[in-house]
Design a protein around this motif. Structure first.
Motif, PDB file in Angstrom:
ATOM      1  N   VAL A   6      29.541  24.874  46.179  1.00 27.18           N
ATOM      2  CA  VAL A   6      29.780  24.733  47.452  1.00 27.18           C
ATOM      3  C   VAL A   6      28.949  24.937  48.435  1.00 27.18           C
ATOM      4  O   VAL A   6      28.046  25.927  48.131  1.00 27.18           O
ATOM      5  CB  VAL A   6      31.208  25.461  47.708  1.00 27.18           C
ATOM      6  N   GLY A   7      28.989  24.447  49.627  1.00 31.00           N
ATOM      7  CA  GLY A   7      28.100  24.476  50.619  1.00 31.00           C
ATOM      8  C   GLY A   7      28.797  25.041  51.790  1.00 31.00           C
ATOM      9  O   GLY A   7      29.931  24.456  52.269  1.00 31.00           O
ATOM     10  N   LYS A   8      27.951  25.972  52.585  1.00 34.44           N
ATOM     11  CA  LYS A   8      28.646  26.526  53.989  1.00 34.44           C
ATOM     12  C   LYS A   8      27.760  26.061  54.902  1.00 34.44           C
ATOM     13  O   LYS A   8      26.503  26.386  54.901  1.00 34.44           O
ATOM     14  CB  LYS A   8      28.791  28.127  53.734  1.00 34.44           C
ATOM     15  N   ASN A   9      28.217  25.305  55.877  1.00 30.98           N
ATOM     16  CA  ASN A   9      27.368  25.142  57.051  1.00 30.98           C
ATOM     17  C   ASN A   9      26.304  24.118  56.647  1.00 30.98           C
ATOM     18  O   ASN A   9      25.328  23.888  57.336  1.00 30.98           O
ATOM     19  CB  ASN A   9      26.819  26.221  57.763  1.00 30.98           C
ATOM     20  N   THR A  40      27.484  29.707  46.077  1.00 30.13           N
ATOM     21  CA  THR A  40      27.615  29.142  47.452  1.00 30.13           C
ATOM     22  C   THR A  40      26.311  29.162  48.006  1.00 30.13           C
ATOM     23  O   THR A  40      25.406  29.860  48.035  1.00 30.13           O
ATOM     24  CB  THR A  40      28.421  30.194  48.141  1.00 30.13           C
ATOM     25  N   SER A  42      24.237  28.274  51.529  1.00 28.14           N
ATOM     26  CA  SER A  42      24.591  28.220  53.192  1.00 28.14           C
ATOM     27  C   SER A  42      23.231  28.258  53.792  1.00 28.14           C
ATOM     28  O   SER A  42      22.112  28.692  53.502  1.00 28.14           O
ATOM     29  CB  SER A  42      25.460  29.315  53.434  1.00 28.14           C
ATOM     30  N   ASN A  44      22.023  29.531  57.896  1.00 26.46           N
ATOM     31  CA  ASN A  44      22.303  29.937  59.022  1.00 26.46           C
ATOM     32  C   ASN A  44      21.031  30.124  60.030  1.00 26.46           C
ATOM     33  O   ASN A  44      20.169  31.135  59.421  1.00 26.46           O
ATOM     34  CB  ASN A  44      22.913  31.493  59.029  1.00 26.46           C
TER      35      ASN A  44
END
Length: 175
Positions: A6-9, A40, A42, A44
């Motif tokens: 899954v990807g966050k942002n 995961t 992500s 930032n």
């Protein structure tokens, strides 16, 4: 091994998914086919982060790597997990824990003892009761990343620790 990516942002592209499966695929030799790796990805700012969690019976194998390039982070996470598994293997073989999650061939290989866990120092100190905020101040004064203390409100042993971003965390036992 199965993968939940899954990807966050961010959106997980097919090339990123392929890179994760290729790199973590090197770990297939350790795990049974029905083992699931939760990945995961992500971003930032300019920090590319990958977290991999592999639940095995009674334990969790987890690694997080951060760099300025996602592909570099993916490379690093595979290397760290492989090192963790080599350390963890001796515990599995000794205690016969979680063997169903690993391939028989991996468990039957001789255990490498060159990376055994060694405790080189032991400390004892008086724990006077204090509040978590006071423990954070004490931790900062000592320049440590964590601090063990007796909570003045609950009388239980707690741990405060420094989190990324300058925040603090508190670990309390379950009742």
């Amino acid at each position: 091994m199965k993968y939940v990516i899954v990807g966050k942002n961010m959106e997980v592209t097919s090339s990123l998914e392929a890179a994760v499966k290729e790199k973590l695929g090197k770990l297939d030799k350790f795990f049974a086919e029905d083992t699931t790796a939760h990945v995961t990805l992500s971003i930032n700012r300019d920090r590319h982060n990958i977290e991999v969690t592999i639940p095995v019976k009674g334990n969790v194998i987890r690694c997080e790597q951060v760099s300025n390039d996602m592909y570099t982070s993916i490379d690093q996470v595979e290397e760290v997990i492989e090192r963790q598994l080599k350390k963890y293997k001796s515990k599995i073989v000794k205690k016969h824990k979680a063997q169903a999650a690993f391939k028989r061939e991996y468990l039957e290989e001789p255990v490498a003892t060159d990376e055994e866990i060694r405790i080189v120092r032991s400390k004892q100190f008086e724990m006077k009761p204090m509040y978590p905020e006071d423990a954070c101040v004490q931790m900062e004064l000592l320049g440590h990343a964590f601090y063990v203390f007796r909570n003045a409100e609950t009388e239980q042993i707690n741990v405060v620790y420094k989190r990324k971003g300058g925040a603090y965390g508190l670990i309390e036992p379950e009742e």
